[in-house]
Design an enzyme around this catalytic site. Structure first.
Site, short mmCIF file in Angstrom:
data_model
loop_
_atom_site.label_atom_id
_atom_site.label_comp_id
_atom_site.label_asym_id
_atom_site.label_seq_id
_atom_site.Cartn_x
_atom_site.Cartn_y
_atom_site.Cartn_z
CD GLU A 109 -2.92 -0.92 2.28
OE1 GLU A 109 -2.46 -1.40 3.23
OE2 GLU A 109 -3.97 -0.84 2.12
CD GLU A 129 -3.75 -6.94 3.45
OE1 GLU A 129 -3.59 -7.84 2.52
OE2 GLU A 129 -3.22 -5.81 3.56
C1 1HE Z 1 5.99 -8.61 12.23
C2 1HE Z 1 5.29 -8.58 10.99
C3 1HE Z 1 4.14 -7.67 10.89
C4 1HE Z 1 7.18 -9.53 10.78
N1 1HE Z 1 3.71 -7.21 12.38
N2 1HE Z 1 5.42 -8.07 13.38
N3 1HE Z 1 1.55 -8.55 6.92
C5 1HE Z 1 1.89 -9.66 6.91
O1 1HE Z 1 0.80 -10.56 7.15
C6 1HE Z 1 3.15 -10.40 7.13
C7 1HE Z 1 3.74 -10.89 8.18
N4 1HE Z 1 5.22 -11.37 8.09
C8 1HE Z 1 5.61 -12.12 7.13
O2 1HE Z 1 4.83 -12.92 6.64
C9 1HE Z 1 7.01 -12.43 7.48
O3 1HE Z 1 7.82 -11.82 8.51
C10 1HE Z 1 7.92 -11.95 6.08
C11 1HE Z 1 7.71 -12.85 5.23
C12 1HE Z 1 7.71 -10.37 5.76
C13 1HE Z 1 9.49 -11.85 6.48
O4 1HE Z 1 9.81 -13.48 7.06
P1 1HE Z 1 11.20 -13.50 7.70
O5 1HE Z 1 11.49 -14.89 7.94
O6 1HE Z 1 12.34 -12.59 7.17
O7 1HE Z 1 11.03 -12.72 9.16
P2 1HE Z 1 9.94 -13.37 10.54
O8 1HE Z 1 10.80 -14.18 11.36
O9 1HE Z 1 8.60 -13.67 10.23
O10 1HE Z 1 9.76 -11.94 11.37
C14 1HE Z 1 10.76 -11.26 12.13
C15 1HE Z 1 10.39 -10.70 13.08
O11 1HE Z 1 9.21 -9.32 12.70
C16 1HE Z 1 9.34 -11.42 14.12
O12 1HE Z 1 9.36 -10.72 15.23
P3 1HE Z 1 10.25 -11.55 16.58
O13 1HE Z 1 10.04 -10.60 17.85
O14 1HE Z 1 9.70 -12.75 16.50
O15 1HE Z 1 11.70 -11.53 16.04
C17 1HE Z 1 8.05 -11.16 13.56
O16 1HE Z 1 6.89 -11.42 14.40
C18 1HE Z 1 8.18 -9.65 13.16
N5 1HE Z 1 7.12 -9.24 12.19
N6 1HE Z 1 6.25 -9.00 10.02
C19 1HE Z 1 4.23 -7.40 13.35
N7 1HE Z 1 3.47 -7.48 9.94
C20 1HE Z 1 -3.23 -0.63 6.84
S1 1HE Z 1 -3.90 -2.05 6.57
C21 1HE Z 1 -2.65 -3.05 6.21
C22 1HE Z 1 -2.89 -4.58 6.49
C23 1HE Z 1 -1.64 -5.38 6.32
O17 1HE Z 1 -0.69 -5.17 6.05
S2 1HE Z 1 -1.89 -6.98 6.42
C24 1HE Z 1 -0.64 -7.89 6.03
C25 1HE Z 1 0.66 -7.68 7.48
#
Ligand code: 1HE
Length: 264
Positions: A109, A129
């Site tokens: 976005e 989403e």
């Molecule tokens: C997060 C987030 C997040 C990572 N919010 N903390 N977005 C998503 O659904 C995507 C969610 N994220 C992922 O699918 C993956 O993190 C990735 C594919 C982007 C990257 O993977 P990777 O293996 O490099 O990283 P990871 O091990 O999954 O994440 C590393 C850390 O980032 C981990 O935190 P930690 O404290 O355990 O180290 C994750 O929890 C954190 N993290 N993504 C919070 N999104 C205005 S409306 C918009 C609506 C949306 O955007 S919906 C889509 C949301």
């Protein structure tokens, strides 16, 4: 520590999402920093590049923070994303997004509010989403749909399908694909070119083109004539037109191998 790093390099402002340990997931504090950085860029730069520190451009909305919000707080949050992103999309200067790694949900976005998107070939795009039980709230239903069309956006949102950079280029989500690790360099090269244009031409391109496209045929043509005549009668345009007439203007960058010389 600022959640958006800001740097001015000549005429180009560089905004780097700076929460790499959380994959540049956008929380309220980062959104506020992004708004401040965008305003600063508008005040002192001629073009801007937005990119992400670390291994990904952005994992979208911070789902941890979001999961703790009430309905009203979520509405406020979504409207704040719209307000900040509008300052980018309909601001004073063009933004080029340099993409790598994950460009997911709110990350896409944000990118869709830039004026040009450059991705390296390993970048991937998704709208998860539906899987998270939410809907887009950062202007994606308008701005991403404008880029790829309703059919593709519906597909992405219903299936969680992941698009490669090549697929994203085919559906106009990005208009440049580079080698791995090179999207920032390409974005800077484009921003330098853009910064060399007349600033009013840039302003009207970013503020007028989409509005003309959104309006009716007749209104669009009328608006076009008005802004065309306004633009060409500025001192900067007169000087540039004269330079062309006097054969002093820079030539087009025509991609031919046997071009003999570049005019200055
Ligand atoms: C997060 C987030 C997040 C990572 N919010 N903390 N977005 C998503 O659904 C995507 C969610 N994220 C992922 O699918 C993956 O993190 C990735 C594919 C982007 C990257 O993977 P990777 O293996 O490099 O990283 P990871 O091990 O999954 O994440 C590393 C850390 O980032 C981990 O935190 P930690 O404290 O355990 O180290 C994750 O929890 C954190 N993290 N993504 C919070 N999104 C205005 S409306 C918009 C609506 C949306 O955007 S919906 C889509 C949301």
């Amino acid at each position: 520590m600022a959640l958006v790093d800001y740097e001015l390099q000549g005429d180009i402002a560089i905004l780097r999402l700076n929460r790499p340990d959380k994959r540049n997931a956008m929380n309220d504090a980062m959104l506020a920093d992004l708004g401040m950085a965008a305003d600063r860029a508008a005040g002192e730069a001629k073009a801007a590049v937005i990119c992400g520190n670390g291994t990904h451009f952005s994992a979208g909305l911070d789902l941890l923070e979001h999961s703790q919000k009430t309905v009203m707080e979520s509405i406020d949050g979504s409207r704040s994303w719209h307000a900040v992103f509008s300052r980018i999309q309909r601001g004073k200067i063009p933004f080029v997004a340099a993409l790598h790694g994950a460009v997911v949900g709110g990350g896409l976005e944000l990118a869709s509010n830039a004026h040009i998107r450059v991705a390296d070939s390993e970048t991937y795009f998704a709208m998860p989403e539906g899987q998270r039980g939410i809907f887009v709230g950062g202007s994606g239903s308008v701005n991403i749909t404008r880029l790829m069309g309703v059919a593709r956006m519906t597909d992405l949102m219903l299936t969680g399908r992941v698009l490669s950079a090549e697929e994203a280029e085919r559906c106009a989500v990005v208009t440049y694909v580079t080698e791995p690790g090179k999207s920032f360099d390409k974005a800077m090269e484009l921003a330098e070119k853009i910064a060399g244009n007349a600033s009013l031409s840039n302003y009207i391109t970013i503020n007028g083109l989409q509005r003309i496209h959104d309006s009716g045929y007749d209104e669009g043509l009328f608006f076009e004539s008005m802004v065309a005549s306004l633009t060409q009668n500025t001192p900067e345009a007169i000087e540039r037109l004269q330079a062309f007439v006097q054969k002093k203007a820079k030539r087009l960058d025509i991609p031919t191998k046997d071009r003999q010389s570049e005019d200055t």
